[in-house]
Design a protein around this motif. Structure first.
Motif, PDB file in Angstrom:
ATOM      1  N   HIS A  55     -10.027  -3.382  -2.448  1.00  0.00           N
ATOM      2  CA  HIS A  55      -8.616  -3.745  -2.326  1.00  0.00           C
ATOM      3  C   HIS A  55      -8.284  -4.753  -3.420  1.00  0.00           C
ATOM      4  CE1 HIS A  55      -4.760  -4.930  -0.771  1.00  0.00           C
ATOM      5  NE2 HIS A  55      -5.163  -6.179  -0.575  1.00  0.00           N
ATOM      6  N   THR A  56      -7.237  -4.490  -4.187  1.00  0.00           N
ATOM      7  CA  THR A  56      -6.824  -5.382  -5.268  1.00  0.00           C
ATOM      8  C   THR A  56      -5.863  -6.431  -4.725  1.00  0.00           C
ATOM      9  OG1 THR A  56      -7.055  -3.579  -6.859  1.00  0.00           O
ATOM     10  CG2 THR A  56      -5.766  -5.500  -7.536  1.00  0.00           C
ATOM     11  N   VAL A  57      -6.176  -7.680  -5.000  1.00  0.00           N
ATOM     12  CA  VAL A  57      -5.390  -8.801  -4.497  1.00  0.00           C
ATOM     13  C   VAL A  57      -4.654  -9.444  -5.665  1.00  0.00           C
ATOM     14  CG1 VAL A  57      -5.463 -10.982  -3.234  1.00  0.00           C
ATOM     15  CG2 VAL A  57      -7.108  -9.173  -2.711  1.00  0.00           C
ATOM     16  N   GLN A  68     -10.508  -8.580  -6.674  1.00  0.00           N
ATOM     17  CA  GLN A  68     -10.769  -7.417  -5.850  1.00  0.00           C
ATOM     18  C   GLN A  68     -11.589  -7.829  -4.638  1.00  0.00           C
ATOM     19  OE1 GLN A  68     -12.664  -4.721  -8.632  1.00  0.00           O
ATOM     20  NE2 GLN A  68     -10.825  -3.488  -8.777  1.00  0.00           N
ATOM     21  N   GLU A  69     -11.246  -7.284  -3.497  1.00  0.00           N
ATOM     22  CA  GLU A  69     -12.004  -7.504  -2.270  1.00  0.00           C
ATOM     23  C   GLU A  69     -12.724  -6.206  -1.919  1.00  0.00           C
ATOM     24  OE1 GLU A  69      -9.508  -8.868   0.799  1.00  0.00           O
ATOM     25  OE2 GLU A  69      -9.213 -10.859  -0.056  1.00  0.00           O
ATOM     26  N   LEU A  71     -15.359  -3.995   0.756  1.00  0.00           N
ATOM     27  CA  LEU A  71     -15.692  -3.852   2.168  1.00  0.00           C
ATOM     28  C   LEU A  71     -16.585  -2.643   2.368  1.00  0.00           C
ATOM     29  CD1 LEU A  71     -13.492  -4.406   5.219  1.00  0.00           C
ATOM     30  CD2 LEU A  71     -14.482  -2.137   4.979  1.00  0.00           C
ATOM     31  N   ARG A  84     -18.052  -7.769   4.941  1.00  0.00           N
ATOM     32  CA  ARG A  84     -16.989  -8.406   4.150  1.00  0.00           C
ATOM     33  C   ARG A  84     -17.582  -9.498   3.274  1.00  0.00           C
ATOM     34  NH1 ARG A  84     -11.692  -7.527   5.283  1.00  0.00           N
ATOM     35  NH2 ARG A  84     -11.213  -6.257   7.123  1.00  0.00           N
ATOM     36  N   GLU A  85     -16.838  -9.855   2.233  1.00  0.00           N
ATOM     37  CA  GLU A  85     -17.302 -10.894   1.316  1.00  0.00           C
ATOM     38  C   GLU A  85     -17.236 -12.257   1.982  1.00  0.00           C
ATOM     39  OE1 GLU A  85     -16.360 -10.664  -2.971  1.00  0.00           O
ATOM     40  OE2 GLU A  85     -14.949  -9.103  -2.380  1.00  0.00           O
ATOM     41  N   PRO A 113     -20.765  -8.478  -5.869  1.00  0.00           N
ATOM     42  CA  PRO A 113     -20.242  -9.193  -4.695  1.00  0.00           C
ATOM     43  C   PRO A 113     -21.243  -9.134  -3.541  1.00  0.00           C
ATOM     44  CG  PRO A 113     -19.161  -7.073  -4.931  1.00  0.00           C
ATOM     45  CD  PRO A 113     -20.013  -7.238  -6.155  1.00  0.00           C
ATOM     46  N   LEU A 115     -21.805  -9.145   0.502  1.00  0.00           N
ATOM     47  CA  LEU A 115     -21.119  -8.860   1.757  1.00  0.00           C
ATOM     48  C   LEU A 115     -22.017  -9.245   2.926  1.00  0.00           C
ATOM     49  CD1 LEU A 115     -19.625  -5.336   0.972  1.00  0.00           C
ATOM     50  CD2 LEU A 115     -18.760  -7.571   0.331  1.00  0.00           C
TER      51      LEU A 115
END
Length: 455
Positions: A55-57, A68-69, A71, A84-85, A113, A115
């Motif tokens: 998901h781009t934040v 980017q997040e 999952l 999740r991060e 990242p 998680l």
């Protein structure tokens, strides 16, 4: 005697030669980086498949690049696992994965990242959505009702003030203010019609959204189905038809329970005063054998010992072989206890992760619920829980709640009853009876109480 001389150490020779030179480069950030995942305290089936999501934040004003997040999600029929991060400790802590190329002696670092997995019970998500959804809609309806009543009162008072100011402006106001009043009257809108339309629209929307919403009774049934009590036959005509005996004690367990010593009267002692009082009463009846009831009593004593063992360990249990030896039970019974009343968790003690079996609070309640049903079967569905309370070391309120959850009503002994048992009125007040009767009565689901306000 010649003097001892020290032997000189020979210079060491280089066996492996000089170390080769490595080239370390940082790869540019990509939309599909490698992912590091940790699952401390959660045991996941090895066949679980996970799906990655990104998901781009929108970044803050100080950061030029979009963040980017990531999952990861996988699930089993009953449990979902969500990775999740974790929040980073400062701006200079990053995790990288290095890829070594033996041909070029190069190491390429990729930003990865990290998680962390958590466990989600699907049944709880569905229940919470239903409960929260109803609470939100009912809250909106109540809020709209209060605003409508309060708004009408405020409008009436405001209208009177406006009319008075308008009349004064027309008579004694300046030309500019009188012109402004005339413009307001020309552009005036009939608020009564508008409010009626808005109210009708809101009511229709609320009715449409709440049409398929489950009732309080349906929500109560769903909550009750999620409780770890044995399967209930709601169409039962007699108390002995409510619960199935095989749902609590399987045939493989029943066949390995030995009560010959109790039948022959060799040893009528038991650690449980509840069990001991009943085997002595059955031994006095010589008209027939009571093998089935004695086996149930022996199984109840095993359950009491198992419950106390997990309580002493704070819910954690040793290995199955040690539990079997400590409780002096057959392997089939020990295996059934572990299968029904425990769950596997991961312990990080000693620097290494290992699986341990533990009894969660919900599973501890499951032991009490199944034990309560067996006690009802032995006591002709009318049980004095005083001795059982002492065996378990529990407060009367906790044990009576367990019997209520399986459909019992709690009653006191009548005067003829405690007189026949040679008890005083004060002694009888400490004894409670759990009675299973038709129709069944289960505790009502909890309702949300309104927060008290100070006056």
């Amino acid at each position: 005697m010649p003097a001892k001389t020290k032997r000189k150490r020979e210079p060491s020779s280089e066996v492996n030669g000089p170390l080769p030179d490595y080239t370390i480069t940082v790869a540019p950030t990509s939309d599909f980086p490698p992912i590091l995942a940790s699952s401390h305290g959660i045991s996941m089936p090895p066949t679980t498949e996970f799906t990655p999501y990104v998901h781009t934040v929108n970044p803050p004003a100080k950061k030029p690049r979009k963040a980017q997040e990531f999952l990861l999600y996988g699930e089993t029929p009953r449990i979902g696992y969500e990775g999740r991060e974790m929040p980073e400790d400062g701006d200079y802590r990053r995790n990288y994965v290095g890829i070594f190329n033996p041909k070029t002696n190069g190491i390429e670092l990729h930003l990865a990242p990290k998680l962390h997995f958590s466990r989600i019970i699907k049944a709880h998500i569905k229940r919470d959505k239903l409960v929260d959804g109803k609470g939100v809609v009912m809250g909106v309806c109540k809020l709209l009702s209060n605003l409508w009543v309060r708004g009408n009162a405020d409008l009436d008072r405001g209208k009177q003030n406006v009319d008075s100011r308008t009349a004064l402006g027309k008579e004694f106001g300046t030309k500019k203010s009188q012109k402004r009043i005339r413009e307001i009257e020309l552009n005036k809108i009939d608020v009564s019609d508008m409010n009626e339309n808005i109210t009708t629209s809101i009511v229709s929307q609320v009715e449409a959204n709440t049409k398929d919403m489950p009732t309080a009774a349906e929500l109560g049934n769903q909550v009750r189905e999620n409780k770890p009590i044995p399967k209930v036959n709601h169409d039962a005509k007699h108390p002995n038809e409510v619960y199935n005996f095989e749902d609590i004690i399987g045939s493989d367990e029943y066949n390995v329970i030995w009560v010959r010593d109790w039948e022959q009267g060799e040893e009528l002692k038991s650690k449980s005063s509840f069990v001991q009082a009943r085997i002595r009463k059955l031994s006095e009846d010589k008209s027939k054998k009571h093998t089935r009831l004695l086996k149930i009593l022996r199984y109840i004593s095993y359950m009491i010992d198992f419950y106390l063992l997990q309580q002493r360990g704070g819910g954690r249990l040793p290995a199955m072989d040690r539990v079997k030896k400590a409780l002096s039970i057959d392997h089939a019974i020990a295996e059934s206890f572990f299968r029904r009343y425990t769950e596997k968790t991961i312990s990080g003690e000693g620097g290494s992760d290992k699986d341990i079996c533990a009894v969660s609070p919900a599973l501890a309640n499951k032991i009490l619920y199944h034990m309560a049903v067996l006690c009802l079967m032995v006591g002709q569905y009318d049980v004095d829980i005083f001795e059982l309370k002492n065996d378990l070391g529990m407060q009367p309120k906790e044990l009576t709640l367990a019997f209520k959850e399986v459909g019992c009503v709690i009653r006191e002994f009548t005067k003829p009853q405690y007189t026949a048992m040679k008890m005083t009125k004060a002694e009888a007040a400490q004894h409670k009876r759990a009675v299973l009767k038709i129709p069944l009565e289960f505790p009502k689901p909890p309702t949300r109480r309104a927060r008290a306000t100070r006056r």
